[in-house]
Design a protein around this motif. Sequence first.
Motif, PDB file in Angstrom:
ATOM      1  N   LEU A 323       0.832  -1.207   0.000  1.00 13.67           N
ATOM      2  CA  LEU A 323       0.000   0.000   0.000  1.00 13.67           C
ATOM      3  C   LEU A 323       0.860   1.248   0.000  1.00 13.67           C
ATOM      4  O   LEU A 323       0.578   2.221  -0.694  1.00 13.67           O
ATOM      5  N   LEU A 326       2.221   1.727  -3.372  1.00 17.40           N
ATOM      6  CA  LEU A 326       1.191   2.121  -4.337  1.00 17.40           C
ATOM      7  C   LEU A 326       0.626   3.515  -4.077  1.00 17.40           C
ATOM      8  O   LEU A 326       0.093   4.155  -4.973  1.00 17.40           O
ATOM      9  N   TYR A 340      -3.406  13.432 -15.853  1.00 18.60           N
ATOM     10  CA  TYR A 340      -4.759  12.956 -16.130  1.00 18.60           C
ATOM     11  C   TYR A 340      -5.305  13.692 -17.339  1.00 18.60           C
ATOM     12  O   TYR A 340      -5.007  14.863 -17.553  1.00 18.60           O
ATOM     13  N   LYS A 347      -1.400   6.847 -19.457  1.00 12.42           N
ATOM     14  CA  LYS A 347      -0.362   5.832 -19.289  1.00 12.42           C
ATOM     15  C   LYS A 347       0.593   5.771 -20.469  1.00 12.42           C
ATOM     16  O   LYS A 347       1.729   5.312 -20.336  1.00 12.42           O
TER      17      LYS A 347
ATOM     18  N   VAL B  17      -6.182  -4.338  -2.220  1.00 12.30           N
ATOM     19  CA  VAL B  17      -4.780  -4.387  -2.650  1.00 12.30           C
ATOM     20  C   VAL B  17      -4.697  -4.833  -4.114  1.00 12.30           C
ATOM     21  O   VAL B  17      -3.950  -4.275  -4.919  1.00 12.30           O
ATOM     22  N   LEU B  20      -5.851  -2.044  -6.406  1.00 12.27           N
ATOM     23  CA  LEU B  20      -4.842  -0.991  -6.457  1.00 12.27           C
ATOM     24  C   LEU B  20      -3.682  -1.409  -7.349  1.00 12.27           C
ATOM     25  O   LEU B  20      -3.163  -0.625  -8.124  1.00 12.27           O
ATOM     26  N   GLU B  21      -3.281  -2.696  -7.217  1.00 12.11           N
ATOM     27  CA  GLU B  21      -2.155  -3.174  -8.012  1.00 12.11           C
ATOM     28  C   GLU B  21      -2.470  -3.157  -9.499  1.00 12.11           C
ATOM     29  O   GLU B  21      -1.607  -2.951 -10.331  1.00 12.11           O
ATOM     30  N   LYS B  22      -3.734  -3.383  -9.824  1.00 15.18           N
ATOM     31  CA  LYS B  22      -4.140  -3.366 -11.223  1.00 15.18           C
ATOM     32  C   LYS B  22      -4.048  -1.965 -11.829  1.00 15.18           C
ATOM     33  O   LYS B  22      -3.969  -1.825 -13.032  1.00 15.18           O
ATOM     34  N   GLY B  23      -4.069  -0.926 -10.991  1.00  9.28           N
ATOM     35  CA  GLY B  23      -4.052   0.455 -11.470  1.00  9.28           C
ATOM     36  C   GLY B  23      -5.472   0.912 -11.736  1.00  9.28           C
ATOM     37  O   GLY B  23      -6.395   0.459 -11.066  1.00  9.28           O
ATOM     38  N   ASP B  24      -5.618   1.832 -12.741  1.00  9.37           N
ATOM     39  CA  ASP B  24      -6.979   2.161 -13.192  1.00  9.37           C
ATOM     40  C   ASP B  24      -7.882   2.848 -12.192  1.00  9.37           C
ATOM     41  O   ASP B  24      -9.063   3.005 -12.472  1.00  9.37           O
ATOM     42  N   ILE B  25      -7.392   3.178 -11.046  1.00  5.53           N
ATOM     43  CA  ILE B  25      -8.309   3.794 -10.086  1.00  5.53           C
ATOM     44  C   ILE B  25      -8.030   5.288 -10.028  1.00  5.53           C
ATOM     45  O   ILE B  25      -6.868   5.701 -10.008  1.00  5.53           O
ATOM     46  N   ALA B  26      -9.079   6.035 -10.024  1.00  4.15           N
ATOM     47  CA  ALA B  26      -8.932   7.488  -9.966  1.00  4.15           C
ATOM     48  C   ALA B  26      -8.201   7.878  -8.700  1.00  4.15           C
ATOM     49  O   ALA B  26      -8.336   7.212  -7.681  1.00  4.15           O
ATOM     50  N   ILE B  27      -7.402   8.917  -8.823  1.00  4.14           N
ATOM     51  CA  ILE B  27      -6.510   9.274  -7.731  1.00  4.14           C
ATOM     52  C   ILE B  27      -7.257   9.564  -6.431  1.00  4.14           C
ATOM     53  O   ILE B  27      -6.837   9.132  -5.359  1.00  4.14           O
ATOM     54  N   MET B  30      -8.324   6.357  -5.043  1.00  3.44           N
ATOM     55  CA  MET B  30      -7.157   5.610  -4.617  1.00  3.44           C
ATOM     56  C   MET B  30      -6.774   5.957  -3.187  1.00  3.44           C
ATOM     57  O   MET B  30      -6.569   5.081  -2.340  1.00  3.44           O
ATOM     58  N   THR B  31      -6.694   7.249  -2.929  1.00  2.29           N
ATOM     59  CA  THR B  31      -6.325   7.695  -1.588  1.00  2.29           C
ATOM     60  C   THR B  31      -7.322   7.167  -0.562  1.00  2.29           C
ATOM     61  O   THR B  31      -6.944   6.675   0.503  1.00  2.29           O
ATOM     62  N   ILE B  34      -6.792   3.433  -0.067  1.00  2.97           N
ATOM     63  CA  ILE B  34      -5.606   3.161   0.747  1.00  2.97           C
ATOM     64  C   ILE B  34      -5.899   3.431   2.213  1.00  2.97           C
ATOM     65  O   ILE B  34      -5.504   2.658   3.097  1.00  2.97           O
TER      66      ILE B  34
END
Lengths: 380, 69
Positions: A323, A326, A340, A347, B17, B20-27, B30-31, B34
């Motif tokens: 975490l 990430l 963005y 990406k 987890v 999150l590891e896959k990515g693709d989540i809006a920031i 994401m916060t 987490i």
Amino acid sequence: MEEEENNPIKYFTLLETLSSIQKTLLNRYTSSFWVKAEIMRLNHYVYSGHSYPDLVEKVENKIVAQTRALIWKDDYNRINNKFISITKEPIKEGITALLHCRISFDALYGLSLRILDIDPLFTLGELEKERQETIKKIKKEGLWDKNRKLKMPFLPKRLAIISVETSKGYSDFINIIKKEEPHYKIFTHLFPSLLQGDNAVESMIMALDTIEIVKNHFDCVLIIRGGGGDIGLACYNNYNLVKRIADFPLPILTGIGHSTNETVSEMVSNKTAITPTDLADYIISSFRTFDQTLKEINQKIFNSASKRIERENQTLNHFQQILEILDPKNLLKRGYSISYIDNKIVKTASEVEKGETLITLFADGKIISRVEDIEKLNKI
Amino acid sequence: MKTETYTQKFEELKKIVKDLEKGDIAIDEMTEKIKIALSLIQECKQSLNTVNEDISKIIEEIYLANDDY
């Protein structure tokens, strides 16, 4: 009177007659000799110390010869002591013996054999023969392993004891069991019985009969004898007793305390200890072993639980690290930035077109910019 | 607060987890995710601690009951 005087017949008095027979016999039998016979009755009188045995010879269980015998007190004591030291048994009824005799004829008491000596080695052989015969018969009947194969309960808590209340062996045993009382509850019940000598066989079988009636209340039977020395143990080779033990529905444990040959009763019993003390230790040790096993299981449960918890903790820590890696905040702190377009992370350069608006995040804020030019690498 | 089991919390944590590891989540999301994940970790650790203490207590009680001779 007249008649008597006139009687022409010549006669002897009874005493004259018997004295004559005595004289003839003594002339004929001048020396002593050995006789093989069964001592049917010993007729030993403790008060006088003399013994007046009835000797018989049997053919197919029928008496074909019988006579009285006598052993004077001093002879009896000497013979008996020698007998005990060699055969571990006193002179007793029912044995076949080799007797050193002299003919004795008394006008008052009639014919008898005066016994001067008994050969203990011959009787020892007879005793051993009985022992071997018992073994053979029990094996033939398929009973040899029967009691030994019974499973001893995990914790022998209810003990039927065949013993003598006042014997040293019994009190040794009970003392050890009682010492453990606060911790291990062991129930004992005494079934009194003779434990040595001729009458012991019947007495022990009777005790076993009684125990069998209440067998559901007991886990096993203990035959405890101690302090009696090595004498009188031949009864433990008796076929009837051995058969009863071998065929008994509960495991039988013996602690009859001796140092000579193992008796057949011990051979067929479930467990044999040399002394009552050893037997008590054996009973207690099965409780101790169980206790130890419980403790070990306890420890194992604790260990595996601890390990499991530790493993879970490690996984959680690992997640925490992921975490942190990430967390974009940490990325930004290290100098990276994230761009963005329309709230979607950019990406690749190919998804951007000229003139689009980029929002770029930094650790300390964001900038908004317009795309002027796009340069693509040929192949990444 | 919902009374979720350790397993439920742990599964939820695993899913976050993975996402999150896959990515693709809006920031912003994401916060938030987490934050949730970190608090799930704390809760799980707390549960583990409690379990650990309980086990120690039980084992100790058994030992005390056994060692009275």
